[in-house]
Enzyme design. Structure first.
Site, PDB file in Angstrom:
ATOM      1  N   VAL A 106       0.845  -1.196   0.000  1.00 48.33           N
ATOM      2  CA  VAL A 106       0.000   0.000   0.000  1.00 48.33           C
ATOM      3  C   VAL A 106       0.885   1.252   0.000  1.00 48.33           C
ATOM      4  CG1 VAL A 106      -1.780   1.240   1.276  1.00 48.33           C
ATOM      5  CG2 VAL A 106      -1.817  -1.254   1.190  1.00 48.33           C
ATOM      6  N   HIS A 107       0.550   2.199  -0.847  1.00 45.70           N
ATOM      7  CA  HIS A 107       1.296   3.457  -0.928  1.00 45.70           C
ATOM      8  C   HIS A 107       0.851   4.345   0.242  1.00 45.70           C
ATOM      9  CE1 HIS A 107       3.496   6.722  -2.899  1.00 45.70           C
ATOM     10  NE2 HIS A 107       2.516   7.499  -2.461  1.00 45.70           N
ATOM     11  N   HIS A 108       1.438   4.090   1.388  1.00 52.98           N
ATOM     12  CA  HIS A 108       1.059   4.786   2.621  1.00 52.98           C
ATOM     13  C   HIS A 108       2.279   4.801   3.530  1.00 52.98           C
ATOM     14  CE1 HIS A 108      -0.808   5.290   6.600  1.00 52.98           C
ATOM     15  NE2 HIS A 108      -1.801   5.857   5.953  1.00 52.98           N
TER      16      HIS A 108
END
Length: 190
Positions: A106-108
């Protein structure tokens, strides 16, 4: 169709042009979602997910499904929720932490940087580019979703598909909440 129009009447009394415009717009959106409607949208994936945009593709079907749930169009709302939760060709849930298979990259920032990691201004890039799955699971985050051809590249650098947003995650809560209730949401406005 008459049932749908009566359900839309809670938007307000006729005569108020602003409210009437919203009511008319909502009616048009709902009619576009009904498969047998003469104005039904053909913008869908092969599996039936509403399709509007490649970037953060789930924002539109989830919001449409939530609106449909408010009008008790539960079959459509459930179909979109089911797709998000794993009833899709990938057999993947796009809701992080739900089911056996969900995005691991996840791009987080909070999900990808270890708890004991150094987090200066540029330190995060080592984890952004890491080939290891995220050390922290962003449970409940709804990522962008699949492409029109129903493919998904699970990569932190693929922000189109793996970036979670509050405007997705908040609406999925409303959608799922509305689907677990047995009462009609519309009746509660009357």
């Amino acid at each position: 169709m008459q049932v749908l129009l009566s359900r839309l009447s809670f938007f307000g009394a006729s005569g108020n042009s602003v409210i009437e415009n919203y009511r008319r717009s909502a009616k048009d959106v709902m009619c576009g979602l009904l498969p047998k409607s003469p104005t039904a949208t053909s913008n869908k994936t092969a599996s039936g997910l509403i399709w509007v945009s490649e970037w953060n593709s789930l924002q539109h079907p989830v919001a449409s499904a939530f609106l449909a749930a408010l009008y008790d169009l539960r079959k459509f709302a459930k179909s979109q929720a089911d797709y998000v939760l794993g009833s899709n060709p990938l057999k993947m849930s796009f809701l992080v932490g739900y089911g056996d298979t969900y995005p691991q990259y996840v791009h987080h920032r909070g999900a990808s940087i270890p708890v004991d990691g150094t987090t200066g201004c540029t330190d995060g890039f080592q984890w952004l580019n890491s080939t290891k799955p995220n050390p922290n699971v962003a449970v409940g985050a709804l990522v962008g979703g699949s492409f029109l051809n129903e493919t998904f590249v699970d990569s932190r650098n693929n922000t189109m598909q793996t970036e979670p947003t509050t405007y997705n995650s908040a609406v999925i809560v409303g959608l799922l909440s509305s689907l677990v209730t047995t009462s009609s949401t519309v009746k509660s406005f009357g």
